[in-house]
Scaffold this active site. Structure first.
Site, PDB file in Angstrom:
ATOM      1  N   SER A   1       4.607   7.034   0.039  1.00  0.00           N
ATOM      2  CA  SER A   1       3.322   7.262   1.888  1.00  0.00           C
ATOM      3  C   SER A   1       2.606   6.328   1.221  1.00  0.00           C
ATOM      4  O   SER A   1       2.571   5.665   0.384  1.00  0.00           O
ATOM      5  CB  SER A   1       2.079   8.530   1.194  1.00  0.00           C
ATOM      6  N   VAL A   2       2.001   5.502   3.104  1.00  0.00           N
ATOM      7  CA  VAL A   2       1.657   4.285   2.958  1.00  0.00           C
ATOM      8  C   VAL A   2      -0.100   4.557   2.857  1.00  0.00           C
ATOM      9  O   VAL A   2      -0.770   5.594   4.010  1.00  0.00           O
ATOM     10  CB  VAL A   2       2.345   3.771   4.481  1.00  0.00           C
ATOM     11  N   HIS A   3      -0.755   4.422   2.486  1.00  0.00           N
ATOM     12  CA  HIS A   3      -2.281   4.056   2.411  1.00  0.00           C
ATOM     13  C   HIS A   3      -3.378   2.952   2.927  1.00  0.00           C
ATOM     14  O   HIS A   3      -4.073   2.674   1.989  1.00  0.00           O
ATOM     15  CB  HIS A   3      -1.992   4.102   0.687  1.00  0.00           C
ATOM     16  N   CYS A   4      -2.911   2.981   3.880  1.00  0.00           N
ATOM     17  CA  CYS A   4      -4.161   1.126   4.746  1.00  0.00           C
ATOM     18  C   CYS A   4      -4.861   1.719   4.985  1.00  0.00           C
ATOM     19  O   CYS A   4      -6.282   0.797   5.351  1.00  0.00           O
ATOM     20  CB  CYS A   4      -2.450   0.602   5.764  1.00  0.00           C
TER      21      CYS A   4
ATOM     22  N   ALA B   1       0.533  -1.493  -0.308  1.00  0.00           N
ATOM     23  CA  ALA B   1       0.100   0.261  -0.160  1.00  0.00           C
ATOM     24  C   ALA B   1       0.966   1.415  -0.037  1.00  0.00           C
ATOM     25  O   ALA B   1       0.250   1.781  -0.061  1.00  0.00           O
ATOM     26  CB  ALA B   1      -1.055  -0.215   1.222  1.00  0.00           C
TER      27      ALA B   1
END
Length: 316
Positions: free
Chosen positions: A245-248, A205
């Site tokens: 960027s992390v889109h969890c 993600a």
């Protein structure tokens, strides 16, 4: 994607500490025709509580849904310990953008709204918790039958392998209110699915600079909002060596609507460490699952499919 459905979608509540990726997760619930977002419930988490509420209303405006989905204020503090901010990660969570309307939160507290909606949609309601679990724990305390009435709870939180993002062992959403997380795990929800920080989110993600540039090139209002609100998180994550960027949070809402996105998942007995000097807030996923498991961890998803979905959502 044609916008909010004319017919009924999945009855959904998103429990959130709205900043950056939480805003994008709300866009999924607001714009995907498979979702019937019944409420947004606010919990103390990423940034100052009032700023989180503002960010939720800003997202409603940008989605063209202002005044259509109630926003309920919930817990401003964790159950036991003081609130722990993540403002060093997110800034104000909206890239300095401000809404133009003057909608106000619903008078009904978040935990009461959760209990009411679970009763109204018994066996049908999905709750996606993308912040600390304080509101969910309060709803469990308010009504012992609450958990059994929720069809599924999707939790963004924890780590399968003991790798944290706040402490060496603890992921932020669980670390902020570990007591609440343990109450939720013990409550008897028919289905709890975890979207973990590590390894799932860090492997599947992450949006690197190339992906962010593709979003920038969309030139749409939603694409511009994404890039601006995401900048602080992107810079922080890159500085920490994540690679983007992390889109969890976005992933968690999408998984609620599209369970087939999960390519590998496994049952675990999950507990939260409440007393460890160095491990408080850590999630312990027992792969032996001697009791058959109290939760499912999603272990792999198609990361490219997630990104292409977000790209289509933002190109509206």
């Amino acid at each position: 994607m044609s916008g909010h459905p004319d017919g009924p979608g999945l009855p959904l509540v998103i429990d959130t500490d709205t900043a950056a990726d939480d805003c994008f997760a709300l866009l999924v619930g607001l714009l995907d025709p498979r979702a019937d977002l019944r409420a947004i419930t606010m919990v103390a988490g990423n940034v100052g509580f009032d700023q989180q509420v503002e960010n939720a209303f800003l997202t409603l405006e940008l989605a063209g849904r202002a005044g259509q989905v109630p926003v309920h204020r919930g817990a401003r503090q964790p159950l036991v310990q003081p609130w722990i901010s993540a403002e060093e990660v997110h800034g104000d969570g909206a890239g300095g953008l401000r809404r133009t309307g003057d909608d106000r939160p619903d008078a009904e507290p978040a935990q009461d709204a959760l209990v009411r909606l679970a009763e109204q949609h018994a066996g049908e309601l999905t709750v996606v918790a993308i912040g600390p679990l304080t509101n969910l724990a309060l709803a469990v305390r308010r009504d012992p039958a609450f958990a059994s009435r929720v069809r599924e709870l999707v939790v963004m939180g924890g780590s399968l392998n003991g790798r944290g993002n706040v402490t060496p062992a603890a992921e932020y959403n669980i670390h902020v209110d570990p007591e609440a997380a343990q109450i939720v795990l013990d409550a008897g929800f028919p289905s709890i699915r975890f979207v973990t920080w590590d390894p799932l989110s860090l492997q599947h993600a992450v949006f690197d600079a190339g992906r962010i540039e593709r979003i920038r090139r969309l030139g749409t209002p939603l694409g511009d909002f994404f890039v601006r609100a995401n900048q602080a998180s992107f810079d922080f994550d890159v500085a920490m060596g994540v690679g983007g960027s992390v889109h969890c949070d976005t992933l968690a809402v999408l998984l609620a609507l599209d369970p087939a996105l999960a390519e590998v998942e496994r049952r675990y007995d999950v507990a939260v460490e409440l007393a460890g000097t160095h491990t408080r807030g850590a999630t312990v996923f027992d792969w032996h699952a001697p009791r058959g498991g109290n939760a499912t961890a999603i272990e792999r998803i198609d990361g490219e499919r997630l990104f292409e979905y977000v790209l289509r959502l933002l190109s509206r």
